[in-house]
Design a protein around this motif. Structure first.
Motif, PDB file in Angstrom:
ATOM      1  N   ILE A   7       0.853  -1.175   0.000  1.00 20.06           N
ATOM      2  CA  ILE A   7       0.000   0.000   0.000  1.00 20.06           C
ATOM      3  C   ILE A   7       0.893   1.229   0.000  1.00 20.06           C
ATOM      4  CG2 ILE A   7      -1.746   1.271   1.277  1.00 20.06           C
ATOM      5  CD1 ILE A   7      -2.663  -1.365   2.473  1.00 20.06           C
ATOM      6  N   ILE A   8       0.650   2.148  -0.977  1.00 18.71           N
ATOM      7  CA  ILE A   8       1.489   3.348  -1.027  1.00 18.71           C
ATOM      8  C   ILE A   8       0.714   4.612  -0.684  1.00 18.71           C
ATOM      9  CG2 ILE A   8       3.027   2.381  -2.756  1.00 18.71           C
ATOM     10  CD1 ILE A   8       1.639   4.226  -4.795  1.00 18.71           C
ATOM     11  N   GLY A   9      -0.576   4.555  -0.608  1.00 13.52           N
ATOM     12  CA  GLY A   9      -1.273   5.786  -0.280  1.00 13.52           C
ATOM     13  C   GLY A   9      -2.774   5.629  -0.394  1.00 13.52           C
ATOM     14  N   VAL A  10      -3.499   6.635   0.025  1.00  9.53           N
ATOM     15  CA  VAL A  10      -4.949   6.643  -0.052  1.00  9.53           C
ATOM     16  C   VAL A  10      -5.361   7.865  -0.831  1.00  9.53           C
ATOM     17  CG1 VAL A  10      -7.084   6.724   1.256  1.00  9.53           C
ATOM     18  CG2 VAL A  10      -5.133   5.442   2.140  1.00  9.53           C
ATOM     19  N   CYS A  11      -6.240   7.685  -1.856  1.00  9.72           N
ATOM     20  CA  CYS A  11      -6.686   8.785  -2.685  1.00  9.72           C
ATOM     21  C   CYS A  11      -8.153   8.559  -3.000  1.00  9.72           C
ATOM     22  CB  CYS A  11      -5.853   8.852  -3.952  1.00  9.72           C
ATOM     23  SG  CYS A  11      -6.356  10.183  -5.080  1.00  9.72           S
ATOM     24  N   MET A  12      -8.993   9.574  -2.773  1.00 14.66           N
ATOM     25  CA  MET A  12     -10.420   9.477  -3.045  1.00 14.66           C
ATOM     26  C   MET A  12     -11.024   8.269  -2.338  1.00 14.66           C
ATOM     27  SD  MET A  12     -11.021  12.130  -4.948  1.00 14.66           S
ATOM     28  CE  MET A  12     -12.578  11.767  -5.783  1.00 14.66           C
ATOM     29  N   CYS A  13     -10.591   8.025  -1.091  1.00 17.00           N
ATOM     30  CA  CYS A  13     -11.110   6.940  -0.240  1.00 17.00           C
ATOM     31  C   CYS A  13     -10.887   5.560  -0.835  1.00 17.00           C
ATOM     32  CB  CYS A  13     -12.611   7.148   0.030  1.00 17.00           C
ATOM     33  SG  CYS A  13     -12.957   8.669   0.920  1.00 17.00           S
ATOM     34  N   CYS A  14      -9.911   5.407  -1.735  1.00 15.65           N
ATOM     35  CA  CYS A  14      -9.605   4.079  -2.262  1.00 15.65           C
ATOM     36  C   CYS A  14      -8.140   3.797  -2.046  1.00 15.65           C
ATOM     37  CB  CYS A  14      -9.972   3.964  -3.742  1.00 15.65           C
ATOM     38  SG  CYS A  14      -8.770   4.682  -4.841  1.00 15.65           S
ATOM     39  N   VAL A  15      -7.813   2.538  -1.847  1.00 14.63           N
ATOM     40  CA  VAL A  15      -6.438   2.126  -1.594  1.00 14.63           C
ATOM     41  C   VAL A  15      -5.827   1.618  -2.888  1.00 14.63           C
ATOM     42  CG1 VAL A  15      -4.962   0.591  -0.285  1.00 14.63           C
ATOM     43  CG2 VAL A  15      -7.013   1.529   0.761  1.00 14.63           C
ATOM     44  N   ARG A  73     -10.785   4.095 -13.846  1.00 15.48           N
ATOM     45  CA  ARG A  73     -11.416   3.843 -12.543  1.00 15.48           C
ATOM     46  C   ARG A  73     -12.780   4.499 -12.535  1.00 15.48           C
ATOM     47  NH1 ARG A  73     -12.156   6.243  -7.604  1.00 15.48           N
ATOM     48  NH2 ARG A  73     -12.198   4.819  -5.841  1.00 15.48           N
ATOM     49  N   CYS A  74     -13.807   3.706 -12.303  1.00 18.54           N
ATOM     50  CA  CYS A  74     -15.171   4.227 -12.299  1.00 18.54           C
ATOM     51  C   CYS A  74     -15.981   3.480 -11.258  1.00 18.54           C
ATOM     52  CB  CYS A  74     -15.801   4.075 -13.685  1.00 18.54           C
ATOM     53  SG  CYS A  74     -17.472   4.743 -13.816  1.00 18.54           S
ATOM     54  N   SER A  75     -16.582   4.227 -10.336  1.00 19.17           N
ATOM     55  CA  SER A  75     -17.425   3.652  -9.277  1.00 19.17           C
ATOM     56  C   SER A  75     -16.683   2.594  -8.474  1.00 19.17           C
ATOM     57  CB  SER A  75     -18.703   3.057  -9.890  1.00 19.17           C
ATOM     58  OG  SER A  75     -19.445   4.050 -10.588  1.00 19.17           O
ATOM     59  N   GLY A  76     -15.423   2.848  -8.200  1.00 18.90           N
ATOM     60  CA  GLY A  76     -14.644   1.943  -7.374  1.00 18.90           C
ATOM     61  C   GLY A  76     -14.117   0.717  -8.090  1.00 18.90           C
ATOM     62  N   ARG A  77     -14.363   0.594  -9.394  1.00 13.78           N
ATOM     63  CA  ARG A  77     -13.882  -0.540 -10.168  1.00 13.78           C
ATOM     64  C   ARG A  77     -12.908  -0.054 -11.239  1.00 13.78           C
ATOM     65  NH1 ARG A  77     -16.663  -5.235  -9.350  1.00 13.78           N
ATOM     66  NH2 ARG A  77     -15.893  -6.097 -11.316  1.00 13.78           N
ATOM     67  N   TYR A  78     -12.154  -0.979 -11.798  1.00 15.86           N
ATOM     68  CA  TYR A  78     -11.143  -0.652 -12.796  1.00 15.86           C
ATOM     69  C   TYR A  78     -11.502  -1.337 -14.110  1.00 15.86           C
ATOM     70  CZ  TYR A  78      -8.605   1.081  -8.792  1.00 15.86           C
ATOM     71  OH  TYR A  78      -8.242   1.791  -7.665  1.00 15.86           O
ATOM     72  N   ALA A  79     -11.744  -0.518 -15.132  1.00 14.98           N
ATOM     73  CA  ALA A  79     -12.171  -1.019 -16.435  1.00 14.98           C
ATOM     74  C   ALA A  79     -10.988  -1.078 -17.389  1.00 14.98           C
ATOM     75  CB  ALA A  79     -13.270  -0.125 -17.005  1.00 14.98           C
ATOM     76  N   PHE A  80     -10.868  -2.209 -18.054  1.00 22.37           N
ATOM     77  CA  PHE A  80      -9.800  -2.401 -19.035  1.00 22.37           C
ATOM     78  C   PHE A  80     -10.398  -3.176 -20.199  1.00 22.37           C
ATOM     79  CE2 PHE A  80      -6.004  -4.670 -20.704  1.00 22.37           C
ATOM     80  CZ  PHE A  80      -5.235  -3.556 -21.010  1.00 22.37           C
ATOM     81  N   GLY A  81     -10.561  -2.478 -21.323  1.00 24.19           N
ATOM     82  CA  GLY A  81     -11.226  -3.107 -22.452  1.00 24.19           C
ATOM     83  C   GLY A  81     -12.680  -3.369 -22.126  1.00 24.19           C
ATOM     84  N   PHE A  82     -13.116  -4.609 -22.320  1.00 22.32           N
ATOM     85  CA  PHE A  82     -14.486  -4.981 -22.010  1.00 22.32           C
ATOM     86  C   PHE A  82     -14.606  -5.606 -20.619  1.00 22.32           C
ATOM     87  CE2 PHE A  82     -14.229  -5.200 -26.684  1.00 22.32           C
ATOM     88  CZ  PHE A  82     -15.233  -4.290 -27.008  1.00 22.32           C
ATOM     89  N   SER A  83     -13.522  -5.626 -19.883  1.00 27.91           N
ATOM     90  CA  SER A  83     -13.522  -6.256 -18.560  1.00 27.91           C
ATOM     91  C   SER A  83     -13.508  -5.204 -17.466  1.00 27.91           C
ATOM     92  CB  SER A  83     -12.315  -7.185 -18.407  1.00 27.91           C
ATOM     93  OG  SER A  83     -12.310  -8.182 -19.410  1.00 27.91           O
ATOM     94  N   PHE A  85     -12.750  -4.825 -13.078  1.00 28.59           N
ATOM     95  CA  PHE A  85     -12.137  -5.505 -11.944  1.00 28.59           C
ATOM     96  C   PHE A  85     -12.387  -4.712 -10.667  1.00 28.59           C
ATOM     97  CE2 PHE A  85      -9.760  -6.156 -15.822  1.00 28.59           C
ATOM     98  CZ  PHE A  85      -9.710  -7.535 -15.920  1.00 28.59           C
ATOM     99  N   PRO A  86     -12.627  -5.393  -9.556  1.00 27.15           N
ATOM    100  CA  PRO A  86     -12.908  -4.689  -8.295  1.00 27.15           C
ATOM    101  C   PRO A  86     -11.685  -4.007  -7.688  1.00 27.15           C
ATOM    102  CG  PRO A  86     -12.836  -7.059  -7.918  1.00 27.15           C
ATOM    103  CD  PRO A  86     -12.757  -6.853  -9.404  1.00 27.15           C
ATOM    104  N   SER A  87     -10.484  -4.417  -8.096  1.00 26.73           N
ATOM    105  CA  SER A  87      -9.268  -3.815  -7.540  1.00 26.73           C
ATOM    106  C   SER A  87      -8.140  -3.906  -8.560  1.00 26.73           C
ATOM    107  CB  SER A  87      -8.849  -4.515  -6.244  1.00 26.73           C
ATOM    108  OG  SER A  87      -8.405  -5.840  -6.521  1.00 26.73           O
ATOM    109  N   LEU A  88      -7.098  -3.139  -8.312  1.00 20.54           N
ATOM    110  CA  LEU A  88      -5.921  -3.212  -9.180  1.00 20.54           C
ATOM    111  C   LEU A  88      -5.236  -4.559  -9.060  1.00 20.54           C
ATOM    112  CD1 LEU A  88      -4.133   0.266  -9.022  1.00 20.54           C
ATOM    113  CD2 LEU A  88      -5.219  -0.817 -10.981  1.00 20.54           C
TER     114      LEU A  88
END
Length: 246
Positions: A7-15, A73-83, A85-88
């Motif tokens: 963990i390197i930091g907290v930004c916009m309430c997300c880790v 990053r949108c609504s706490g999820r990470y979008a890549f292509g058509f997929s 993900f809930p986290s990095l």
């Protein structure tokens, strides 16, 4: 994947969970220069996006170029292509297990080698075996520091002709306030020497039908040059502008 997440930091309430191939603060041009200079086909890294807040960019070397893909990053999820993900961490596991990318241009790219943020320095230092083998008679006050190579650069650029608007590769050298270009690296006499004290501007140019193009504006003519990559063009522009400011 065998990586250790920290963990390197907290930004916009997300880790933000990152691994060893996450390069915080690395720019697009720096990523291109890094992968083209030290990477190979299939080398990749993750960096912070410069254009979208709280987003990332996946930079991948594909043969002699570098492709960039957005991880949004949108609504706490990470979008890549058509997929999505809930986290990095989930995204990185996906990259490890499904390393084949298909870009919108139809190119298929295989993610082979993650480029680490920390690279071990090779042992290039040597031990002193002989000292005081000769005596110069000089004192400490005689040792005047000089930097004759400060602000020098050389390399191949493609230049547009003045009369016949064809493009030809030339070898360029920059030293002091002179920019010289030669027919080739092996030639001793330059085709022309440009006095940068007469140059009024150096900037990227998008009017030519070429990429990575920039121009030097002189009273009698504007010189159009193209580099092999955006990072190389940016490096030339930076050092030439530094010359003009001085």
């Amino acid at each position: 994947h065998g990586q250790t997440y920290i963990i390197i930091g907290v930004c916009m309430c997300c880790v933000c969970f990152v691994c060893s191939w996450y390069h915080y603060g690395l720019s697009r041009h720096a990523a291109e220069a890094l992968l083209l200079s030290n990477g190979c086909d299939g080398s990749f890294l993750l960096r912070t996006s410069q254009h979208e807040a709280n987003c990332f960019a996946l930079s991948v070397r594909a043969k002699d170029s570098v492709k960039h893909f957005t991880v949004k990053r949108c609504s706490g999820r990470y979008a890549f292509g058509f997929s999505s993900f809930p986290s990095l961490q989930d995204f990185m596991c996906h990259i490890a297990n499904q390393p084949l990318l298909g870009s919108e241009t139809g190119h298929l790219i295989v993610l082979k080698f993650p480029y680490p943020r920390w690279v071990e320095e090779p042992p290039i230092y040597e031990s002193v075996c002989v000292h005081t083998a000769i005596q110069s008679g000089r004192q400490h006050s005689d040792l005047t520091p000089v930097a004759t190579a400060l602000g020098t650069k050389e390399g191949y650029l493609v230049k547009q002709g003045s009369i016949i608007k064809s493009w030809k590769q030339r070898w360029f050298t920059l030293s002091r306030n002179q920019l010289k270009y030669f027919k080739d690296k092996m030639f001793m006499e330059p085709i022309r020497t440009l006095d940068l004290t007469a140059c009024s501007a150096v900037q990227f140019d998008y009017s030519r039908e070429r990429i990575n193009c920039f121009c030097l504006v002189f009273p009698e003519r504007t010189f159009y040059l193209c580099a092999k990559s955006g990072a190389e063009a940016d490096e030339w522009i930076r050092i030439l502008r530094w010359k003009l400011k001085r």
